[in-house]
Design an enzyme around this catalytic site. Structure first.
Site, mmCIF file in Angstrom:
data_model
loop_
_atom_site.group_PDB
_atom_site.id
_atom_site.type_symbol
_atom_site.label_atom_id
_atom_site.label_comp_id
_atom_site.label_asym_id
_atom_site.label_seq_id
_atom_site.Cartn_x
_atom_site.Cartn_y
_atom_site.Cartn_z
ATOM 1 N N GLY A 281 1.643 2.149 10.765
ATOM 2 C CA GLY A 281 2.588 3.261 10.641
ATOM 3 C C GLY A 281 3.220 3.665 11.961
ATOM 4 C CG ASN B 189 -1.772 1.206 1.385
ATOM 5 O OD1 ASN B 189 -1.851 2.008 0.460
ATOM 6 N ND2 ASN B 189 -2.420 1.347 2.531
ATOM 7 C CD1 TRP B 190 3.616 0.839 -2.560
ATOM 8 C CD2 TRP B 190 3.667 1.701 -4.626
ATOM 9 N NE1 TRP B 190 4.299 -0.043 -3.355
ATOM 10 C CE2 TRP B 190 4.358 0.463 -4.632
ATOM 11 C CE3 TRP B 190 3.579 2.417 -5.820
ATOM 12 C CZ2 TRP B 190 4.949 -0.067 -5.791
ATOM 13 C CZ3 TRP B 190 4.168 1.905 -6.982
ATOM 14 C CH2 TRP B 190 4.849 0.678 -6.954
ATOM 15 C CE LYS B 191 -0.438 3.211 4.645
ATOM 16 N NZ LYS B 191 -0.441 3.290 6.085
ATOM 17 C CG HIS C 94 -6.249 1.885 4.776
ATOM 18 N ND1 HIS C 94 -5.831 2.840 5.664
ATOM 19 C CD2 HIS C 94 -5.253 0.973 4.684
ATOM 20 C CE1 HIS C 94 -4.616 2.517 6.083
ATOM 21 N NE2 HIS C 94 -4.236 1.391 5.507
ATOM 22 C CD GLU D 115 -4.178 -2.495 6.990
ATOM 23 O OE1 GLU D 115 -2.998 -2.672 6.646
ATOM 24 O OE2 GLU D 115 -4.831 -1.508 6.654
ATOM 25 N N GLY E 1 2.534 -1.201 4.385
ATOM 26 C CA GLY E 1 2.610 0.217 4.058
ATOM 27 C C GLY E 1 4.064 0.643 3.933
ATOM 28 N N GLY E 2 4.615 1.159 5.018
ATOM 29 C CA GLY E 2 5.967 1.720 5.026
ATOM 30 C C GLY E 2 7.014 0.834 4.358
ATOM 31 C CD GLU F 88 -3.321 5.444 6.605
ATOM 32 O OE1 GLU F 88 -3.227 5.481 5.375
ATOM 33 O OE2 GLU F 88 -2.449 4.908 7.333
ATOM 34 C CB SER G 26 4.467 -2.010 11.972
ATOM 35 O OG SER G 26 4.026 -0.663 12.156
HETATM 36 P P1 PGA Z 1 2.271 0.151 7.744
HETATM 37 O O1 PGA Z 1 0.868 0.401 6.993
HETATM 38 O O2 PGA Z 1 2.830 -1.134 7.212
HETATM 39 O O3 PGA Z 1 3.101 1.354 7.416
HETATM 40 O O4 PGA Z 1 1.955 0.037 9.200
HETATM 41 C C1 PGA Z 1 -0.023 -0.659 6.713
HETATM 42 C C2 PGA Z 1 -1.266 -0.131 6.040
HETATM 43 O O5 PGA Z 1 -1.778 0.926 6.444
HETATM 44 O O6 PGA Z 1 -1.768 -0.739 5.070
#
Ligand code: PGA
Length: 255
Positions: free
Chosen positions: A174, A10-12, A97, A168, A235-236, A99, A214
């Protein structure tokens, strides 16, 4: 029941057009060197979808979008229809998601509409669910997951194979803090039970349930070894080849 592992990046709201294209090519190389049984997907931001699509063209990498609107078309300035995504070559759309839920105020009712129209547009859906830290502390984790998964009531029997769930925990996204493998397994098993109540046991046994929060090279093997953890939504650590490849490798070794 053995389910294929599925690793999604997930490149956000990250990367430039050029960096997204380079990362996509790196992912193609990483996927080529991995076990073909592992599914790999990338979810760039909307405006990079076409560039990424061209760079993954001759590979098995799946192109995903991070969101869509809950209507086919109309006067919805700034929104993107799942039909437009499909037209662009997108195969799977992420819906719900945390967010989107917590920063942009998306409700279960909105998420229900999005899942419905995305399936109608012939996209696969990755439905994200997860509790906040307050909900976990209040002992409400399973109640929250059950409520969020209720949107799956919109899924028809012939559509169940097009759904993936991503668990999640919001407190792990994050933050660098990861759910322990035990916490993840417990939540995944509960998600699978709820999916079974809604879509039946066979669909629940076949459904890939990914862990997000994470995930990185150093914890991927332990998390992915849990019986109900079928992959990762990353994500990250999906933003560089050096961080993402070890996660694909961990999934490969377990496949
Ligand atoms: P993260 O994000 O790996 O940076 O915790 C995961 C996500 O929000 O899909």
């Amino acid at each position: 029941m053995s389910r294929a592992k599925y690793i999604a990046g997930n490149w956000k709201m990250h990367l430039t057009k050029r960096r997204a294209s380079t990362l996509a090519r790196d992912m193609v190389a990483a996927a080529e060197n991995s076990n073909p049984a592992v599914k790999v997907a990338v979810f760039p931001t909307y405006v990079h979808l076409d560039h990424v699509r061209r760079n993954i063209r001759n590979s098995n990498i799946i192109l995903g979008a991070q969101n869509c609107y809950g209507k086919k078309e109309g006067a919805f300035t700034g929104e993107i229809s799942p039909y437009m995504l499909r037209d662009m070559g997108v195969k799977v759309v992420m819906i719900g998601h945390s967010e989107r839920r917590h920063i942009f105020g998306e409700t279960d009712a909105m998420i229900f509409e999005k899942v419905k129209i995305a399936l109608r547009a012939k996209l696969d859906v990755m439905l994200c669910v997860g509790e906040t830290i307050d909900e976990r502390k209040a002992g409400e984790t399973f109640k929250v997951l059950a409520r969020q998964l209720k949107v799956l009531k919109v899924v028809k029997p012939a559509q169940t194979s097009r759904i993936t769930v991503a668990y999640e925990p919001v407190w792990a996204i994050g933050t660098g803090e990861t759910a322990t493998p035990q916490i993840a397994q417990e939540a995944h098993a509960e998600c699978r039970r709820f999916v079974g109540e809604i879509l039946g046991d066979e669909a629940a046994q076949q459904m890939q349930i990914l862990y997000g929060g994470s995930m990185k090279g150093s914890n991927a093997d332990e998390l992915l070894s849990q019986p109900d953890v079928d992959g990762g939504l990353v994500g990250g650590a999906s933003l560089s080849k050096d961080d993402f490849s070890p996660i694909i490798n961990a999934a490969s070794a377990l496949s």
